[in-house]
Design an enzyme around this catalytic site. Structure first.
Site: not given
Length: 519
Positions: A16, A146
């Protein structure tokens, strides 16, 4: 639980986050092969294999990985990145047979405000909505914050507020990324220790990036702070400077921190090679653990120390990683380096022959940085058949060749003490050399025999940098003679074989023996 006895989970995100490396795009078949190797052979704890809703090819790969994982008992160890989009990411993951969503939330107030245009309360509500739906669909939920590293530095109250709102929502892992790789080890320790102390019931992961070359050091700081899971990639793949190297992290955590890990180190190099081939991204020869040269001793003094008592060996022994130690041969070699390589070949040479071979190796080392064990038989054969005749010696030689152009040679040689210069031209570099050297030898009433055969060889499995062996068969009238030349450049290997023939025949002329003349 004490620091020294903790088990640290390794989550590999090569498929990923690693695929965000510039120019890397794994095919579905490649993704499946890597996933199987990571879980079945390397035995990492978890793998993150894709981002939801990217493409049909991605769906195909994730579906195949999940089908295999269910059959092998790894279903809950395959994770997919999803987005705060209520049903869409969850439904995509569900359609592939997935069991785990890694939900990407905004870990910094700046991202939340400027990228989403939302408040903490609004974003938290959206995140909780997606989490609730994922649980309803039977998915396990982890959550990425994030840009957490910048978020923590710029607005801790935002980070605390987000975690406060999510801490009772049955999130399995709160994953804290240093998204832009901006942190140093002391910053990692202070911030993660604060998070672990503030929320002792939560499971935190650390996700480092390597922009400052500190990813592995930052992992150590994170584990010291109380984190029990870290994210890595094979070969440091990842955006910009990449992620933390799984090989480096695993070895450092075991050797330097005494952590317990599930992985099988003996498969690190094999999987590194697989990812290198599939990604097209070559790793450096001196990359720790997996690089081609990291178990190669170059300096003769190191080989001598190992010979006399393993003086230059550490816990990072090659056998630990299913590798072998080698001793490079080149201009820095000593007799211990040569002996180690001869032992590997099971070749016995006298002390005198070893000196001759070593002298040739050192000489070749000026034009070739290292000489491998595969090259060594060529050198031994060349040296052992050579006589120490010096009737002719090549002092300098320049060859110019081009596509659809005639090759030219300019050379300087010493023949019986006299120096000569000559030029030649021909259809190739070797042909041009023959033209030039024939002009010199004509002054000595010497004519080169005709070529009966010309062979070029490199060692089996040799690389483009391997030594070249040229074996020339000469038609000397009443007999065929073979001479051998060894050089990194195949034309010069042929030139050395030719000079050897001239030396032999000049010696025979001096001794008054009859030699065959070219017809």
């Amino acid at each position: 639980m004490s620091l020294d006895s903790r088990h640290i989970q390794l989550m590999d995100t090569t498929l990923r986050d690693g695929e965000q490396t510039q120019g890397v795009a794994f095919t579905p078949t490649e993704k499946v092969s890597i996933a199987k190797a990571l879980l079945q052979f390397l035995r990492v704890d978890r793998i993150e294999v894709a981002s939801a809703r990217v493409s049909e090819g991605e769906r195909e790969a994730v579906s195949e990985i999940n089908q295999w994982a269910r059959q092998e008992g790894f279903a809950d160890r395959v994770e997919v990145l999803g987005f705060v989009d209520h049903t869409r990411s969850v439904d995509w993951i569900k359609s592939t047979g997935g069991k785990v969503i890694n939900l990407l939330a905004k870990g910094s107030e700046k991202h939340c405000r400027e990228q989403l245009g939302k408040t903490l309360e609004q974003h938290s509500a959206d995140v909780l909505q997606t989490i609730t739906y994922a649980h309803e669909q039977g998915l396990k939920v982890n959550i990425y914050l994030e840009d957490w590293s910048n978020g923590y530095q710029d607005s801790r109250d935002y980070v605390y507020g987000l975690v406060d709102r999510l801490q009772h929502s049955r999130v399995s892992h709160f994953m804290l990324p240093d998204t832009l790789g901006v942190m140093a080890p002391d910053e990692v320790f202070a911030s993660l220790n604060d998070m672990c102390q503030r929320y002792p019931e939560l499971q935190f992961d650390f996700h480092p990036h390597n922009d400052y070359g500190l990813a592995t050091a930052n992992v150590m700081a994170a584990v010291r702070a109380g984190v029990r899971a870290v994210h890595c990639t094979i070969n440091c793949l990842g955006e910009r400077a990449g992620n933390a190297s799984l090989a480096e992290v695993a070895v450092v955590l075991r050797d330097k921190m005494g952590m317990q890990l599930a992985i099988d180190e003996s498969h690190l190099v094999r999987i590194s090679n697989m990812v290198e081939n599939f990604s097209g991204k070559r790793i450096a020869d001196n990359a720790p653990i997996v690089g081609a040269d990291v178990f190669t001793q170059t300096a003769g003094i190191h080989a001598d120390g190992d010979q006399k008592g393993g003086l230059y060996k550490t816990r990072l022994g090659p056998e630990r990683f299913s590798r072998t130690r080698s001793y490079a041969l080149g201009k820095m070699s000593g007799k211990a380096s040569l002996k180690k390589n001869l032992e590997q070949l099971e070749v016995n040479l006298s002390e005198e022959d070893q000196k001759k071979v070593l002298a040739r190796i050192v000489s070749l080392g000026d034009s070739k940085q290292t000489i491998t064990t595969d090259d060594l038989p060529f050198i031994i054969a060349d040296v052992l058949e050579s006589k120490s005749y010096q009737h002719i010696k090549l002092l300098a030689c320049s060859i110019n060749s081009g596509l659809d152009l005639q090759s030219t040679v300019s050379l300087r040689v010493k023949v019986r003490g006299d120096k000569h210069q000559a030029t030649g031209a021909g259809s190739g570099g070797f042909d041009a050399f023959i033209d030039a050297i024939s002009k010199v030898m004509a002054k000595y009433d010497f004519t080169l025999p005709k070529l009966a055969d010309f062979e070029i060889r490199i060692p089996k499995g040799g690389h483009a940098s391997a030594l070249t062996e040229s074996v020339i068969t000469w038609d000397c009238g009443n007999e065929l003679r073979k001479t051998r030349g060894v050089h990194v450049n195949q034309v010069f290997a042929g030139i050395l074989a030719t000079l050897k023939l001239i030396n032999i025949q000049l010696h025979e002329m001096e001794c008054g023996q009859t030699i065959g003349k070219a017809k």
